[in-house]
Design a protein around this motif. Structure first.
Motif, PDB file in Angstrom:
ATOM      1  N   PHE A  88       8.855  -5.602  -6.730  1.00 59.46           N
ATOM      2  CA  PHE A  88       9.241  -6.894  -6.174  1.00 59.46           C
ATOM      3  C   PHE A  88       8.037  -7.827  -6.057  1.00 59.46           C
ATOM      4  N   PRO A  89       8.261  -9.137  -6.121  1.00 60.58           N
ATOM      5  CA  PRO A  89       7.169 -10.074  -5.822  1.00 60.58           C
ATOM      6  C   PRO A  89       6.526  -9.721  -4.482  1.00 60.58           C
ATOM      7  N   PRO A  90       5.215  -9.943  -4.335  1.00 59.44           N
ATOM      8  CA  PRO A  90       4.513  -9.469  -3.132  1.00 59.44           C
ATOM      9  C   PRO A  90       5.139  -9.916  -1.815  1.00 59.44           C
ATOM     10  N   TRP A  91       5.772 -11.095  -1.776  1.00 63.38           N
ATOM     11  CA  TRP A  91       6.232 -11.604  -0.488  1.00 63.38           C
ATOM     12  C   TRP A  91       7.394 -10.803   0.081  1.00 63.38           C
ATOM     13  N   TYR A  92       8.184 -10.133  -0.777  1.00 65.14           N
ATOM     14  CA  TYR A  92       9.224  -9.272  -0.192  1.00 65.14           C
ATOM     15  C   TYR A  92       9.113  -7.808  -0.620  1.00 65.14           C
ATOM     16  N   ALA A  93       7.926  -7.406  -1.104  1.00 60.48           N
ATOM     17  CA  ALA A  93       7.676  -5.990  -1.339  1.00 60.48           C
ATOM     18  C   ALA A  93       7.762  -5.228  -0.016  1.00 60.48           C
ATOM     19  N   PRO A  94       8.370  -4.044   0.002  1.00 62.40           N
ATOM     20  CA  PRO A  94       8.512  -3.304   1.264  1.00 62.40           C
ATOM     21  C   PRO A  94       7.189  -3.064   1.972  1.00 62.40           C
ATOM     22  N   VAL A  95       6.185  -2.605   1.232  1.00 64.83           N
ATOM     23  CA  VAL A  95       4.821  -2.473   1.752  1.00 64.83           C
ATOM     24  C   VAL A  95       3.936  -3.310   0.847  1.00 64.83           C
ATOM     25  N   GLN A  96       3.220  -4.253   1.420  1.00 66.95           N
ATOM     26  CA  GLN A  96       2.430  -5.176   0.609  1.00 66.95           C
ATOM     27  C   GLN A  96       1.019  -4.665   0.344  1.00 66.95           C
ATOM     28  N   LEU A  97       0.483  -3.895   1.255  1.00 66.95           N
ATOM     29  CA  LEU A  97      -0.882  -3.372   1.116  1.00 66.95           C
ATOM     30  C   LEU A  97      -0.917  -1.922   1.578  1.00 66.95           C
ATOM     31  N   VAL A  98      -1.401  -1.044   0.700  1.00 70.71           N
ATOM     32  CA  VAL A  98      -1.650   0.352   1.060  1.00 70.71           C
ATOM     33  C   VAL A  98      -3.159   0.537   1.151  1.00 70.71           C
ATOM     34  N   VAL A  99      -3.645   0.991   2.297  1.00 72.46           N
ATOM     35  CA  VAL A  99      -5.079   1.160   2.526  1.00 72.46           C
ATOM     36  C   VAL A  99      -5.420   2.641   2.387  1.00 72.46           C
ATOM     37  N   LEU A 100      -6.424   2.930   1.542  1.00 64.76           N
ATOM     38  CA  LEU A 100      -6.802   4.313   1.262  1.00 64.76           C
ATOM     39  C   LEU A 100      -8.273   4.529   1.597  1.00 64.76           C
ATOM     40  N   PRO A 101      -8.565   5.203   2.708  1.00 65.24           N
ATOM     41  CA  PRO A 101      -9.955   5.603   2.942  1.00 65.24           C
ATOM     42  C   PRO A 101     -10.307   6.753   1.996  1.00 65.24           C
ATOM     43  N   VAL A 102     -11.493   6.691   1.396  1.00 64.04           N
ATOM     44  CA  VAL A 102     -11.891   7.750   0.460  1.00 64.04           C
ATOM     45  C   VAL A 102     -12.022   9.085   1.178  1.00 64.04           C
ATOM     46  N   GLY A 103     -12.600   9.070   2.373  1.00 62.75           N
ATOM     47  CA  GLY A 103     -12.764  10.285   3.162  1.00 62.75           C
ATOM     48  C   GLY A 103     -12.510  10.016   4.630  1.00 62.75           C
ATOM     49  N   GLY A 104     -12.594  11.062   5.413  1.00 64.21           N
ATOM     50  CA  GLY A 104     -12.328  10.944   6.835  1.00 64.21           C
ATOM     51  C   GLY A 104     -13.277  10.012   7.552  1.00 64.21           C
ATOM     52  N   ASP A 105     -14.503   9.904   7.063  1.00 67.63           N
ATOM     53  CA  ASP A 105     -15.488   9.030   7.723  1.00 67.63           C
ATOM     54  C   ASP A 105     -15.109   7.556   7.621  1.00 67.63           C
ATOM     55  N   GLN A 106     -14.242   7.227   6.669  1.00 58.67           N
ATOM     56  CA  GLN A 106     -13.859   5.820   6.491  1.00 58.67           C
ATOM     57  C   GLN A 106     -12.516   5.499   7.162  1.00 58.67           C
ATOM     58  N   ALA A 107     -11.948   6.449   7.881  1.00 56.14           N
ATOM     59  CA  ALA A 107     -10.631   6.228   8.496  1.00 56.14           C
ATOM     60  C   ALA A 107     -10.666   5.076   9.496  1.00 56.14           C
ATOM     61  N   GLY A 108     -11.741   4.978  10.262  1.00 52.75           N
ATOM     62  CA  GLY A 108     -11.836   3.902  11.250  1.00 52.75           C
ATOM     63  C   GLY A 108     -11.865   2.534  10.590  1.00 52.75           C
ATOM     64  N   ALA A 109     -12.660   2.398   9.502  1.00 53.26           N
ATOM     65  CA  ALA A 109     -12.729   1.123   8.791  1.00 53.26           C
ATOM     66  C   ALA A 109     -11.376   0.780   8.161  1.00 53.26           C
ATOM     67  N   ALA A 110     -10.673   1.813   7.650  1.00 58.70           N
ATOM     68  CA  ALA A 110      -9.363   1.579   7.048  1.00 58.70           C
ATOM     69  C   ALA A 110      -8.360   1.099   8.100  1.00 58.70           C
ATOM     70  N   THR A 111      -8.416   1.711   9.279  1.00 57.05           N
ATOM     71  CA  THR A 111      -7.511   1.303  10.353  1.00 57.05           C
ATOM     72  C   THR A 111      -7.800  -0.121  10.812  1.00 57.05           C
ATOM     73  N   GLU A 112      -9.090  -0.483  10.842  1.00 53.77           N
ATOM     74  CA  GLU A 112      -9.452  -1.843  11.229  1.00 53.77           C
ATOM     75  C   GLU A 112      -8.929  -2.850  10.201  1.00 53.77           C
ATOM     76  N   LEU A 113      -9.042  -2.529   8.920  1.00 52.81           N
ATOM     77  CA  LEU A 113      -8.501  -3.387   7.867  1.00 52.81           C
ATOM     78  C   LEU A 113      -6.992  -3.546   8.029  1.00 52.81           C
ATOM     79  N   ALA A 114      -6.319  -2.435   8.276  1.00 57.30           N
ATOM     80  CA  ALA A 114      -4.870  -2.496   8.444  1.00 57.30           C
ATOM     81  C   ALA A 114      -4.490  -3.376   9.636  1.00 57.30           C
ATOM     82  N   GLY A 115      -5.259  -3.291  10.716  1.00 57.25           N
ATOM     83  CA  GLY A 115      -4.979  -4.121  11.885  1.00 57.25           C
ATOM     84  C   GLY A 115      -5.108  -5.601  11.587  1.00 57.25           C
ATOM     85  N   LEU A 116      -6.139  -5.975  10.822  1.00 54.86           N
ATOM     86  CA  LEU A 116      -6.308  -7.382  10.443  1.00 54.86           C
ATOM     87  C   LEU A 116      -5.169  -7.852   9.541  1.00 54.86           C
TER      88      LEU A 116
END
Length: 407
Positions: free
Chosen positions: A296-324
């Motif tokens: 679907f076009p991005p505006w009505y895609a069910p999930v518009q952004l999937v955030v993937l931390p490479v490892g566990g150490d990046q989970a906090g940064a990924a969560t912060e990105l998702a929050g923004l």
């Protein structure tokens, strides 16, 4: 081209279950998210065009549908009446929203200053379809219609129909609907309400509104109460169906004794214009799933952004990105389980328009590497810039993955 029923299962958009019943699909979270985005868009489009939204019940007394003419002309497609007790009224599931919208109009007196009155609703209606004709979302028993009824003076009909056609084109452009033709559906042999003069006048009004636009005429395809303009599409199997419609109705204002006071104090009948910009949510999605193959076009895609931390150490940064991203109104998920390659493949399978990869370098400098659904990868960019890019695309309701200035 993959059928929408198969894609609906694979992408977990909707499901069917024998316990729910044939022709009664269940919208799963992904499908519901896409549907809600479209419904919000349609309400906003209508609101800016002067429509007033209402909520009306999906049930009505038998007498309501006798008055509207549905029991006389449409009974074979209606569910049987229900009675809870000997002293209770017989109640019926409605096959259309127009009877209730007529009651909205007559809830108070009207004058010419109130017209045109545009009453809109995304509401439920029910058709007693035989099991042999049911299929996925394209033919169902519980229908959610993007419906509206414009009550206007006779001299306002042409302008109203022209404006409705403009809104239909705007909605189709935003959704990615590709019309296959326009049809003027006229009266033919069979049972219709109203007299010959009203039908001839209504057909002529619709022809005038279509002036300059290519269309074909289809005798016998009118509604039982009036002629209509049908916008046709063709599905993956080559079957043609109607996705948007505009119908003129001189009959129901008479049946419900609807009136308004003209500038000289005389009582006059309004014309009732039935219209749906995109038809039912079910048939619309059967078409959209196939025409976009789930991407679907991005505006009505069910999930518009999937955030993937490479490892566990990046989970906090990924969560912060998702929050923004969530704060910017985006639909976003963070996936941490499994290998990075498997998670990227899963996001691609789900047709997510954007994947944000956060590795050690990105986490350290507050950036993200965006992967686009079409296979392109963007250079790492600051998280706020990435969120702003996606939000700009979504707000523009376009079909590309980057804003026009950045393609």
């Amino acid at each position: 081209m993959i059928d929408h029923r198969r894609l609906g299962r694979e992408l977990e958009l909707f499901a069917t279950d024998p316990l729910a019943g044939a022709g009664l699909p269940i919208w799963l979270p992904a499908g519901a998210a896409a549907r809600h985005a479209i419904e919000e868009y349609l309400r906003d489009l209508e609101r800016r065009a002067g429509y007033q939204h209402v909520h009306t019940p999906p049930l009505g007394r038998r007498e309501l549908f006798e008055t509207s003419g549905h029991l006389g002309y449409f009974a074979a497609e209606m569910f049987p009446a229900m009675r809870l007790g000997e002293s209770d009224d017989e109640l019926m599931l409605r096959p259309a929203l127009c009877p209730h919208h007529a009651l909205v109009y007559r809830a108070r007196g009207r004058s010419y200053r109130d017209l045109p009155l545009r009453v809109a609703e995304i509401g439920g209606m029910y058709r007693a379809e035989r099991s042999g004709v049911l299929g996925g979302l394209s033919r169902v028993r519980a229908i959610t219609l993007n419906d509206a009824h414009n009550f206007c003076a006779l001299e306002q009909v042409g302008q109203e129909v022209s404006e409705i056609l403009r809104l239909i084109r705007a909605a189709h452009d935003a959704l990615g609907v590709r019309p296959a033709g326009v049809r003027l559906s006229r009266r033919g042999p069979g049972e219709y309400v109203g007299d010959d003069a009203d039908w001839a006048w209504a057909e002529e009004l619709l022809r005038a509104a279509l002036d300059g636009e290519a269309y074909t005429e289809a005798p016998g395809e009118a509604a039982f109460y009036g002629p209509k303009i049908d916008i046709q599409v063709v599905d993956a199997a080559g079957r043609e169906s109607t996705i948007s419609t505009v119908q003129l109705d001189f009959d129901k204002p008479e049946r419900f004794d609807l009136s308004y006071t003209d500038p000289y104090g005389a009582r006059r009948r309004p014309v009732m214009v039935h219209r749906s910009l995109v038809g039912s949510m079910e048939r619309l999605f059967a078409y959209l799933i196939e025409v976009h193959q789930g991407a679907f076009p991005p505006w009505y895609a069910p999930v518009q952004l999937v955030v993937l931390p490479v490892g566990g150490d990046q989970a906090g940064a990924a969560t912060e990105l998702a929050g923004l991203a969530e704060a910017a109104g985006l639909r976003v998920e963070v996936q941490v389980s499994g290998s990075l390659g498997a998670r990227i493949r899963d996001a691609a399978h789900r047709r997510a328009p954007y994947v944000g990869v956060v590795g050690p370098r990105e986490a350290a400098d507050g950036s993200v590497s965006l992967r686009l659904r079409d296979g392109r990868g963007l250079e790492p960019m600051p998280v706020p810039a990435a969120v702003a890019l996606i939000a700009e695309v979504v707000a523009g309701r376009g079909h590309h993955l980057r804003p026009p200035s950045r393609r």
